[in-house]
Enzyme design. Structure first.
Site, mmCIF file in Angstrom:
data_model
loop_
_atom_site.group_PDB
_atom_site.id
_atom_site.type_symbol
_atom_site.label_atom_id
_atom_site.label_comp_id
_atom_site.label_asym_id
_atom_site.label_seq_id
_atom_site.Cartn_x
_atom_site.Cartn_y
_atom_site.Cartn_z
ATOM 1 N N LYS A 31 40.063 38.641 39.703
ATOM 2 C CA LYS A 31 39.866 39.354 40.955
ATOM 3 C C LYS A 31 40.083 40.912 40.695
ATOM 4 O O LYS A 31 39.159 41.675 41.471
ATOM 5 C CB LYS A 31 41.333 39.082 41.803
ATOM 6 C CG LYS A 31 41.173 37.569 42.327
ATOM 7 C CD LYS A 31 42.290 37.250 43.368
ATOM 8 C CE LYS A 31 43.547 37.660 42.751
ATOM 9 N NZ LYS A 31 44.181 36.591 41.466
ATOM 10 N N ARG A 104 48.252 35.810 50.768
ATOM 11 C CA ARG A 104 48.542 34.650 50.049
ATOM 12 C C ARG A 104 49.080 33.635 50.647
ATOM 13 O O ARG A 104 49.444 32.597 50.130
ATOM 14 C CB ARG A 104 49.429 35.357 48.913
ATOM 15 C CG ARG A 104 48.843 35.540 47.443
ATOM 16 C CD ARG A 104 49.830 35.967 46.670
ATOM 17 N NE ARG A 104 49.675 35.847 45.271
ATOM 18 C CZ ARG A 104 48.998 36.912 44.565
ATOM 19 N NH1 ARG A 104 48.605 38.026 45.165
ATOM 20 N NH2 ARG A 104 49.361 36.895 43.241
ATOM 21 N N ARG A 138 46.511 40.087 28.320
ATOM 22 C CA ARG A 138 46.140 41.015 29.194
ATOM 23 C C ARG A 138 47.127 42.178 29.021
ATOM 24 O O ARG A 138 48.247 42.228 28.654
ATOM 25 C CB ARG A 138 46.306 40.534 30.569
ATOM 26 C CG ARG A 138 46.321 41.621 31.484
ATOM 27 C CD ARG A 138 46.261 41.008 33.071
ATOM 28 N NE ARG A 138 47.048 40.180 33.443
ATOM 29 C CZ ARG A 138 46.891 39.476 34.507
ATOM 30 N NH1 ARG A 138 45.793 40.017 35.391
ATOM 31 N NH2 ARG A 138 47.652 38.412 35.000
ATOM 32 N N ARG A 171 52.285 42.496 31.302
ATOM 33 C CA ARG A 171 53.022 42.252 32.701
ATOM 34 C C ARG A 171 54.240 41.258 32.278
ATOM 35 O O ARG A 171 54.025 40.044 31.565
ATOM 36 C CB ARG A 171 52.074 41.410 33.552
ATOM 37 C CG ARG A 171 51.380 42.757 34.416
ATOM 38 C CD ARG A 171 50.235 42.135 35.267
ATOM 39 N NE ARG A 171 50.792 41.024 36.200
ATOM 40 C CZ ARG A 171 49.682 40.723 37.042
ATOM 41 N NH1 ARG A 171 48.572 41.416 37.336
ATOM 42 N NH2 ARG A 171 49.998 39.619 37.740
ATOM 43 N N ARG A 182 53.250 30.530 38.860
ATOM 44 C CA ARG A 182 51.991 31.253 39.623
ATOM 45 C C ARG A 182 50.918 30.276 40.098
ATOM 46 O O ARG A 182 50.837 30.447 41.099
ATOM 47 C CB ARG A 182 51.819 32.582 39.004
ATOM 48 C CG ARG A 182 52.650 33.495 38.940
ATOM 49 C CD ARG A 182 52.546 34.680 37.805
ATOM 50 N NE ARG A 182 51.398 35.465 38.203
ATOM 51 C CZ ARG A 182 50.395 36.111 37.375
ATOM 52 N NH1 ARG A 182 50.924 36.143 35.990
ATOM 53 N NH2 ARG A 182 49.503 36.844 37.626
#
Ligand code: G5P
Ligand code: MG
Length: 230
Positions: A31, A104, A138, A171, A182
């Protein structure tokens, strides 16, 4: 009327520069990556709920202090905190905007449509296994929200932001167990939001495993179906 016709009618009602869009998809679907390309191409404000929260956390604001534990555990921040944060930003937006990571929950979605009208919902449908593999690599620059990946768009200098040279961080919620948490939350809480928008004829879904393949399709969709020459 078929849902495609309803969708186009809503998109066409948005003049250039006033597109008001939502991008959805599971955590790690790309996203943020695709949002950056959309906002640069179509001159929209990028409102990323996750980036805003991480920014508050790094500045240790009241919102940041409240949100930190939720993020670290991969849980959702309470609706009221999110609504205050996002609706305040939306009211200040002078251009069109792209919401990334919000809404969400059904509660957030209903509050959003009560406050504003939405041109379209871009839904990225990326397999969970692709996501689990990719988030391991990431790296983020918290101040700007710039995102890198060891296996995709690696920074020019290892662990340093390309623009500022500042340190990149991984993160806390990208640990494998938290990523699974998640993804579970996405199935249970966020999928119903896509159904909610589907019923309004707003959702355009793009399926695949590579952002570079999905992006041209998203771009073509916005150019063809969403933007009118005002
Ligand atoms: P966030 O920050 O909104 P998520 O979980 O929705 O977090 P996330 O993790 O930010 O989504 P993304 O934006 O979908 O993922 O994906 P991305 O960052 O662009 O890409 C993921 C990685 O893959 C990057 O390293 C990128 O470079 C790489 N990549 C992209 N495309 C490709 C590709 O084609 N190939 C490869 N190999 N790599 C690629 O929310 C975080 C937390 O904030 C709270 C929650 O606690 C949430 O868990 N929160 C909210 N809580 C309640 N309500 C809300 N509305 C909330 N919003 C945030
Ligand atoms: Mg993101």
């Amino acid at each position: 009327m078929c849902s495609r016709a309803r969708l186009m009618a809503r998109c066409l009602s948005s003049p250039a520069g006033k597109l008001t869009a939502v991008i959805m998809g599971p955590p790690g679907a790309g996203k943020g990556t695709i949002s950056k390309r959309i906002v640069n191409k179509f001159y929209l404000a990028h409102l990323s709920s996750g980036d805003m929260l991480r920014n508050h956390i790094s500045r240790q604001t009241d919102v940041g202090l409240e949100a930190k534990n939720y993020l670290d555990q991969g849980k959702l921040v309470p609706d009221q905190v999110m609504l205050n944060l996002i609706l305040t930003e939306l009211k200040q937006a002078e251009t069109g905007w792209l919401l990334d990571g919000f809404p969400r929950t059904l509660g957030q979605a209903k509050a959003l449509v009560a406050e504003t009208s939405i041109s379209t919902v871009i839904n990225l449908n990326v397999p969970f296994q692709t996501i689990i593999d990719r988030v391991k690599g990431r790296w983020v620059h918290v101040a700007s929200g710039r995102v890198y990946n060891d296996n995709y768009n690696a920074p020019k200098v290892h662990e340093k932001d390309d623009i500022t040279g500042e340190a990149l961080v991984q993160r806390a919620d990208d640990r494998p167990d938290t990523v699974l948490e998640r993804l579970k939350l996405y199935e249970n809480q966020t999928k119903p939001v896509i159904d909610f928008f589907e019923e309004k004829g707003l959702v355009k879904t793009f399926s695949g495993t590579e952002s570079d393949v999905l992006w041209p399709q998203v771009k073509q969709y916005i150019e063809k179906d969403c933007i009118t020459l005002a």
